[in-house]
Each structure stands twice: as structure tokens, then as C-alpha cells.
Design a protein around this motif. Structure first.
Motif, PDB file in Angstrom:
ATOM      1  N   GLU A 193       1.860  73.651   7.184  1.00  0.00           N
ATOM      2  CA  GLU A 193       2.898  73.305   8.158  1.00  0.00           C
ATOM      3  C   GLU A 193       2.821  74.156   9.423  1.00  0.00           C
ATOM      4  O   GLU A 193       3.110  73.674  10.514  1.00  0.00           O
ATOM      5  N   VAL A 194       2.414  75.435   9.305  1.00  0.00           N
ATOM      6  CA  VAL A 194       2.397  76.306  10.479  1.00  0.00           C
ATOM      7  C   VAL A 194       1.075  76.304  11.237  1.00  0.00           C
ATOM      8  O   VAL A 194       1.030  76.726  12.392  1.00  0.00           O
ATOM      9  N   LEU A 195      -0.012  75.827  10.622  1.00  0.00           N
ATOM     10  CA  LEU A 195      -1.311  75.862  11.302  1.00  0.00           C
ATOM     11  C   LEU A 195      -1.323  75.133  12.644  1.00  0.00           C
ATOM     12  O   LEU A 195      -1.868  75.667  13.623  1.00  0.00           O
ATOM     13  N   PRO A 196      -0.733  73.931  12.784  1.00  0.00           N
ATOM     14  CA  PRO A 196      -0.737  73.282  14.099  1.00  0.00           C
ATOM     15  C   PRO A 196       0.006  74.093  15.164  1.00  0.00           C
ATOM     16  O   PRO A 196      -0.399  74.120  16.332  1.00  0.00           O
ATOM     17  N   PHE A 197       1.084  74.770  14.778  1.00  0.00           N
ATOM     18  CA  PHE A 197       1.836  75.621  15.708  1.00  0.00           C
ATOM     19  C   PHE A 197       0.930  76.712  16.265  1.00  0.00           C
ATOM     20  O   PHE A 197       0.830  76.890  17.481  1.00  0.00           O
ATOM     21  N   TYR A 198       0.263  77.448  15.397  1.00  0.00           N
ATOM     22  CA  TYR A 198      -0.585  78.545  15.863  1.00  0.00           C
ATOM     23  C   TYR A 198      -1.837  78.048  16.576  1.00  0.00           C
ATOM     24  O   TYR A 198      -2.310  78.679  17.522  1.00  0.00           O
ATOM     25  N   ALA A 199      -2.365  76.903  16.170  1.00  0.00           N
ATOM     26  CA  ALA A 199      -3.512  76.324  16.886  1.00  0.00           C
ATOM     27  C   ALA A 199      -3.123  75.987  18.320  1.00  0.00           C
ATOM     28  O   ALA A 199      -3.912  76.191  19.251  1.00  0.00           O
ATOM     29  N   SER A 200      -1.885  75.509  18.516  1.00  0.00           N
ATOM     30  CA  SER A 200      -1.451  75.167  19.877  1.00  0.00           C
ATOM     31  C   SER A 200      -1.308  76.404  20.758  1.00  0.00           C
ATOM     32  O   SER A 200      -1.288  76.302  21.980  1.00  0.00           O
ATOM     33  N   LEU A 201      -1.235  77.589  20.151  1.00  0.00           N
ATOM     34  CA  LEU A 201      -1.169  78.846  20.900  1.00  0.00           C
ATOM     35  C   LEU A 201      -2.533  79.513  21.035  1.00  0.00           C
ATOM     36  O   LEU A 201      -2.642  80.632  21.514  1.00  0.00           O
ATOM     37  N   GLY A 202      -3.588  78.826  20.603  1.00  0.00           N
ATOM     38  CA  GLY A 202      -4.941  79.338  20.784  1.00  0.00           C
ATOM     39  C   GLY A 202      -5.504  80.140  19.617  1.00  0.00           C
ATOM     40  O   GLY A 202      -6.562  80.764  19.750  1.00  0.00           O
TER      41      GLY A 202
END
Length: 121
Positions: A13-22
């Protein structure tokens, strides 16, 4: 290089959030643990089933949230906010201007705070 551990409710669930931050995934150890990196920061994400989320001897259960946070410097705060909105992020406020720039605190999908900071011009 700094290493920070965040407890999360779900790695997936959190991987897309952190991917969007680089952040990039460096290692993934099954469902309960992932290592991410961005510049000189390594982020350990510990989900249910990881050793960091186990019940402690005093009966307390480690969890996500709080106000201590990592700070991600961004060049365009408005653009970054727009890019992470689809990731189930929750902003704790509107951007706040201060003497050094503009900041906003956003929670990852597990409730961990991340400060996005754009330096003043």
C-alpha cells in the motif's frame, strides 16, 4: 547515508506513495519488509510480521504515525503535492510558509508523516 525505519500497515500500500517521491526499491524481503533509497537516505519499511512490529515485553505494540518525520526537499511543492494525491496520501494541512520556505506534512497510507519542503527563493 542516513537510515530511517518506518512501521507501515502494508508494504504494498505504501510503495506507490514513496515511488512518487523518488524512492527506488533496493530490496524486498517478502510481504513484511522493503528497503528503499533516495539520494543519501535509506528507508526501511517494516510491515506486519516484521521483527520491528512485534509485541514488546511491556505489552506495547509498535505502530506508525506521530510527528517526527523525514524531510524531502522538493523544487516545486504544488507539483509534488499533485503527484502524490493519487497514492492515498493525506495532507495534515495546507502548505505553511515560513522564513526558509514552504512546507506541508503529508501522511503515507499507514499514517507516517513526511514533510515536503520547498526552499524560499
Amino acid at each position: 547515508m542516513a537510515v530511517v525505519r518506518y512501521l507501515v500497515k502494508s508494504i504494498d500500500e505504501v510503495l506507490p506513495f514513496y515511488a512518487s517521491l523518488g524512492f527506488e526499491i533496493i530490496e524486498r524481503w517478502g510481504p513484511p519488509f522493503a528497503v528503499l533509497a533516495r539520494a543519501d537516505l535509506t528507508l526501511w519499511l517494516s510491515g506486519p510480521g516484521s521483527s520491528a512490529s512485534r509485541l514488546l515485553a511491556d505489552g506495547s505494540l509498535p505502530g506508525s504515525g506521530g510527528w517526527n518525520r523525514i524531510v524531502i526537499e522538493v523544487s516545486d511543492l504544488a507539483k509534488t503535492m499533485a503527484e502524490i494525491k493519487p497514492t492515498a496520501a493525506r495532507f495534515r494541512s495546507e502548505p505553511i510558509s515560513g522564513p526558509g520556505g514552504i512546507q506541508v506534512v503529508v501522511e503515507d497510507p499507514s499514517g507516517n508523516p513526511v514533510e515536503l519542503f520547498q526552499a524560499g527563493k
